[in-house]
Design a protein around this motif. Structure first.
Motif, PDB file in Angstrom:
ATOM      1  N   PRO A   7      13.028   2.846  -4.361  1.00 12.67           N
ATOM      2  CA  PRO A   7      12.360   2.124  -5.445  1.00 12.67           C
ATOM      3  C   PRO A   7      11.554   0.953  -4.884  1.00 12.67           C
ATOM      4  CG  PRO A   7      14.684   1.583  -5.396  1.00 12.67           C
ATOM      5  CD  PRO A   7      14.490   2.686  -4.398  1.00 12.67           C
ATOM      6  N   GLU A   8      10.673   0.446  -5.697  1.00 10.50           N
ATOM      7  CA  GLU A   8       9.774  -0.614  -5.244  1.00 10.50           C
ATOM      8  C   GLU A   8      10.534  -1.854  -4.771  1.00 10.50           C
ATOM      9  OE1 GLU A   8       5.460  -2.474  -6.564  1.00 10.50           O
ATOM     10  OE2 GLU A   8       6.677  -1.370  -8.012  1.00 10.50           O
ATOM     11  N   VAL A   9      11.678  -2.138  -5.402  1.00 12.80           N
ATOM     12  CA  VAL A   9      12.448  -3.316  -5.006  1.00 12.80           C
ATOM     13  C   VAL A   9      12.923  -3.204  -3.559  1.00 12.80           C
ATOM     14  CG1 VAL A   9      14.653  -2.369  -5.864  1.00 12.80           C
ATOM     15  CG2 VAL A   9      14.348  -4.849  -5.670  1.00 12.80           C
ATOM     16  N   ILE A  10      13.209  -1.983  -3.098  1.00 14.39           N
ATOM     17  CA  ILE A  10      13.614  -1.778  -1.705  1.00 14.39           C
ATOM     18  C   ILE A  10      12.408  -1.874  -0.778  1.00 14.39           C
ATOM     19  CG2 ILE A  10      14.588  -0.126  -0.058  1.00 14.39           C
ATOM     20  CD1 ILE A  10      16.650  -1.387  -1.901  1.00 14.39           C
ATOM     21  N   LEU A  11      11.285  -1.301  -1.211  1.00 11.09           N
ATOM     22  CA  LEU A  11      10.082  -1.302  -0.380  1.00 11.09           C
ATOM     23  C   LEU A  11       9.613  -2.713  -0.038  1.00 11.09           C
ATOM     24  CD1 LEU A  11       8.013   1.522  -2.156  1.00 11.09           C
ATOM     25  CD2 LEU A  11       9.354   1.714  -0.060  1.00 11.09           C
ATOM     26  N   THR A  12       9.928  -3.661  -0.911  1.00  9.25           N
ATOM     27  CA  THR A  12       9.447  -5.035  -0.709  1.00  9.25           C
ATOM     28  C   THR A  12      10.539  -5.985  -0.215  1.00  9.25           C
ATOM     29  OG1 THR A  12       9.854  -5.503  -3.054  1.00  9.25           O
ATOM     30  CG2 THR A  12       7.648  -4.775  -2.453  1.00  9.25           C
ATOM     31  N   THR A  13      11.742  -5.476   0.030  1.00  7.09           N
ATOM     32  CA  THR A  13      12.833  -6.348   0.464  1.00  7.09           C
ATOM     33  C   THR A  13      12.681  -6.848   1.898  1.00  7.09           C
ATOM     34  OG1 THR A  13      14.440  -5.473  -1.128  1.00  7.09           O
ATOM     35  CG2 THR A  13      15.314  -6.483   0.857  1.00  7.09           C
ATOM     36  N   PRO A  14      12.476  -5.988   2.891  1.00  7.01           N
ATOM     37  CA  PRO A  14      12.300  -6.500   4.264  1.00  7.01           C
ATOM     38  C   PRO A  14      11.019  -7.328   4.373  1.00  7.01           C
ATOM     39  CG  PRO A  14      12.838  -4.166   4.264  1.00  7.01           C
ATOM     40  CD  PRO A  14      12.487  -4.515   2.859  1.00  7.01           C
ATOM     41  N   LYS A  15      10.999  -8.259   5.296  1.00  6.87           N
ATOM     42  CA  LYS A  15       9.853  -9.171   5.432  1.00  6.87           C
ATOM     43  C   LYS A  15       8.542  -8.428   5.645  1.00  6.87           C
ATOM     44  CE  LYS A  15      12.773 -12.788   7.527  1.00  6.87           C
ATOM     45  NZ  LYS A  15      14.026 -11.975   7.557  1.00  6.87           N
ATOM     46  N   LEU A  16       8.591  -7.362   6.471  1.00  7.92           N
ATOM     47  CA  LEU A  16       7.379  -6.585   6.759  1.00  7.92           C
ATOM     48  C   LEU A  16       7.343  -5.275   5.961  1.00  7.92           C
ATOM     49  CD1 LEU A  16       7.251  -7.091  10.641  1.00  7.92           C
ATOM     50  CD2 LEU A  16       5.762  -8.164   8.926  1.00  7.92           C
ATOM     51  N   GLY A  17       8.213  -5.161   4.970  1.00  9.01           N
ATOM     52  CA  GLY A  17       8.227  -3.965   4.139  1.00  9.01           C
ATOM     53  C   GLY A  17       8.882  -2.776   4.817  1.00  9.01           C
TER      54      GLY A  17
END
Length: 327
Positions: A96-106
């Motif tokens: 989901p999008e929330v996971i895609l944006t969690t790490p600093k570099l995505g």
């Protein structure tokens, strides 16, 4: 050497494990490995770990196996690793999008094609089937679409006329880890600017690599021999191209084709007619050409070269008969 990154790795089969191995041997730091829950396998249906989990366990890396990322607890667990980047290789779970944006570099993905060609589940098989002369891997920044993210790096591999999906898979399993490490070095540079470096995919050039289906494996002798040859090579090691042979007593046998070669033929025999059958192979008439079957597998038996097969089943493959036997 670039600054080491803290990496979450997500993957499942051996192809993914080979990328994980490259990361383990690099200067980067793997903070967690994600893979699907263990699945029943074999006759005893014993729960079995995937190749990625086996490798991670051998190296004492933390392993997470969520069913999905719908629950906030799974999302928070991933966030707690405080990773710089998440590397995804043949993971099999939708992020989901929330996971895609969690790490600093995505999140970045190693995809087995030269995007935007062959987005989807079976890029290696579909490129072979289509007759492409080259393929490769694309490292892309993941977004909420299916293999639609911006491209960071591409690495190209030639497709030879003898390649099968199995051999091409091995080529990309060597190409991919090198491309991944190069990409991580690029992204770890303090001057890296995704907006300036990454390239957007041209959706007008996109093709989709549909998941393979067993029904596709049935050979249609009405096709051109070159098309049949590509299908046979594309379906190795699964689901393996095959045809149904019917004996005079109506008993049917599903015969798998492990090796074949397209040949020029200008006769007017009906498609499916056996033109010759000897130690060099079984030559079958197709649409405007012919294909020589070189290695076949009878039900419950191991694959055999035609010379060995004809020693026991020559009556099935008489010149002039149809390759499918009694219709």
């Amino acid at each position: 050497m670039s600054t080491p990154l803290n990496i979450i790795f997500a993957g499942t089969p051996d192809f993914a494990a080979q990328h994980l191995a490259a990361l383990i041997n690099s200067h980067h730091n793997i903070v967690a490995v994600y893979c699907p829950p263990d699945k029943p396998a074999g006759r005893g249906k014993k729960l079995t770990a995937c190749a990625t989990k086996v490798l991670a366990t051998e190296h004492h890396l933390p392993v997470e196996q969520p069913e999905n990322f719908k629950e906030s607890t799974a999302q928070q667990t991933l966030a707690n690793y405080n990773a710089d980047i998440m590397v995804v290789v043949a993971y099999g779970l939708l992020l989901p999008e929330v996971i895609l944006t969690t790490p600093k570099l995505g999140c970045i993905n190693v995809h087995g094609s030269l995007l935007p060609k062959w987005r989807g589940a079976a890029p290696i098989q579909r490129s072979l089937e289509a007759g492409d002369t080259e393929t490769g891997v694309t490292i892309m920044q993941m977004d909420k679409g299916l293999d639609t993210g911006d491209m960071i790096l591409k690495s190209i591999s030639e497709i030879e006329t003898t390649d099968t999906s199995a051999s091409l898979y091995e080529k990309l399993a060597i190409l991919g880890p090198n491309a991944l490490l190069e990409t991580l070095d690029i992204m770890a540079d303090s001057n890296f600017d995704a907006k300036q470096h990454n390239i957007a995919q041209d959706n007008d050039e996109a093709t989709y690599a549909h998941k393979l289906d067993k029904a596709e494996a049935e050979l249609d002798w009405n096709l051109d021999a070159l098309v049949l040859d590509r299908k046979i090579r594309a379906y190795i090691p699964w689901p393996v191209a095959q045809f149904t042979f019917t004996e005079t007593n109506e008993k049917q046998h599903r015969i798998r084709v492990w090796s074949a070669k397209a040949e020029q033929y200008s006769g007017n025999d009906m498609v499916g007619t056996i033109l010759s059958a000897d130690k060099t192979g079984i030559l079958v008439a197709t649409e405007n050409s012919a294909i020589r079957l070189l290695k076949l597998q009878l039900p419950g038996k191991k694959p055999l070269a035609i010379a060995e097969l004809l020693n026991g089943r020559s009556e099935w493959f008489q010149v002039g008969n149809n390759i499918n036997g009694k219709s």
